[in-house]
Design an enzyme around this catalytic site. Structure first.
Site, PDB file in Angstrom:
ATOM      1  N   HIS A 150      46.210  -1.009  28.111  1.00 39.25           N
ATOM      2  CA  HIS A 150      45.643  -1.170  26.944  1.00 39.25           C
ATOM      3  C   HIS A 150      44.109  -0.886  27.053  1.00 39.25           C
ATOM      4  CE1 HIS A 150      45.677  -4.659  29.519  1.00 39.25           C
ATOM      5  NE2 HIS A 150      44.577  -5.111  29.055  1.00 39.25           N
ATOM      6  N   HIS A 186      40.512  -1.571  25.433  1.00 41.82           N
ATOM      7  CA  HIS A 186      39.649  -2.573  24.748  1.00 41.82           C
ATOM      8  C   HIS A 186      38.768  -1.826  23.933  1.00 41.82           C
ATOM      9  CE1 HIS A 186      40.544  -6.336  27.518  1.00 41.82           C
ATOM     10  NE2 HIS A 186      41.321  -5.190  28.214  1.00 41.82           N
TER      11      HIS A 186
HETATM   12  P1  DGP Z   1      43.153  -7.325  30.646  1.00 35.92           P
HETATM   13  O1  DGP Z   1      42.330  -8.491  31.087  1.00 35.92           O
HETATM   14  O2  DGP Z   1      42.090  -6.024  30.459  1.00 35.92           O
HETATM   15  O3  DGP Z   1      44.635  -7.173  31.135  1.00 35.92           O
HETATM   16  O4  DGP Z   1      42.988  -7.772  28.965  1.00 35.92           O
HETATM   17  C1  DGP Z   1      44.210  -8.679  28.331  1.00 35.92           C
HETATM   18  C2  DGP Z   1      43.703  -8.727  27.090  1.00 35.92           C
HETATM   19  O5  DGP Z   1      44.653  -9.704  26.314  1.00 35.92           O
HETATM   20  C3  DGP Z   1      42.718 -10.368  27.422  1.00 35.92           C
HETATM   21  O6  DGP Z   1      41.380 -10.135  26.737  1.00 35.92           O
HETATM   22  C4  DGP Z   1      43.198 -11.398  26.441  1.00 35.92           C
HETATM   23  C5  DGP Z   1      44.179 -10.777  25.660  1.00 35.92           C
HETATM   24  N1  DGP Z   1      45.213 -11.356  25.365  1.00 35.92           N
HETATM   25  C6  DGP Z   1      46.377 -12.143  26.215  1.00 35.92           C
HETATM   26  N2  DGP Z   1      47.121 -12.810  25.955  1.00 35.92           N
HETATM   27  C7  DGP Z   1      47.110 -12.336  24.456  1.00 35.92           C
HETATM   28  C8  DGP Z   1      47.845 -12.737  23.337  1.00 35.92           C
HETATM   29  O7  DGP Z   1      48.871 -13.637  23.355  1.00 35.92           O
HETATM   30  N3  DGP Z   1      47.538 -12.474  22.065  1.00 35.92           N
HETATM   31  C9  DGP Z   1      46.327 -11.551  22.071  1.00 35.92           C
HETATM   32  N4  DGP Z   1      45.956 -11.109  20.688  1.00 35.92           N
HETATM   33  N5  DGP Z   1      45.573 -11.270  22.986  1.00 35.92           N
HETATM   34  C10 DGP Z   1      46.073 -11.799  23.976  1.00 35.92           C
END
Ligand code: DGP
Length: 110
Positions: free
Chosen positions: A96, A98
């Site tokens: 993913h 950001h």
């Molecule tokens: P990373 O740490 O780079 O793997 O980013 C994962 C991101 O995903 C973190 O910033 C929080 C987000 N995240 C985790 N769980 C959920 C969820 O259930 N819904 C959404 N919208 N974001 C989530």
């Protein structure tokens, strides 16, 4: 086992979705670190950059980031981040990008 993000893609878990096409879903991060914080996720389950296939149209994630940055009005700039692995701070093992903006960023990142 489907990843958390695949469950969002399949609408098994709700999210604030801002963009979708055949290849990509984008939704707002549940823990935003800036006024705009969007995750851009390929629908294909790739664990991260370390396992990125040699070929494939993954630059497309950047094209979607550019489009969403324009839509979100981030004309003064923004930051794109991909965390890889434990030391990179990756918490969800599904590639993913950001898209973070709406405030002045600092460097170096933590
Ligand atoms: P990373 O740490 O780079 O793997 O980013 C994962 C991101 O995903 C973190 O910033 C929080 C987000 N995240 C985790 N769980 C959920 C969820 O259930 N819904 C959404 N919208 N974001 C989530």
């Amino acid at each position: 086992m489907a990843t958390l993000f695949t469950k969002i893609i399949n609408r098994e878990i709700p999210a604030d979705i801002v963009y979708e096409d055949d290849h990509v879903l984008a939704f707002r991060d549940i823990q935003p670190v800036a006024p705009v914080h969007i995750l851009i996720v390929p629908k294909t389950e790739i664990a991260g950059v370390a396992t990125l296939p040699e070929s494939g149209d993954h630059q497309y994630l950047l094209n979607v980031a550019k489009l969403l940055a324009e839509r979100e009005g981030l004309s003064n700039g923004y930051r794109l981040v991909i965390n890889q692995g434990e030391e990179g701070g990756q918490s969800v093992p599904h590639l993913h990008l950001h898209l973070i903006g709406g405030r002045k960023m600092t460097w170096p990142p933590g």
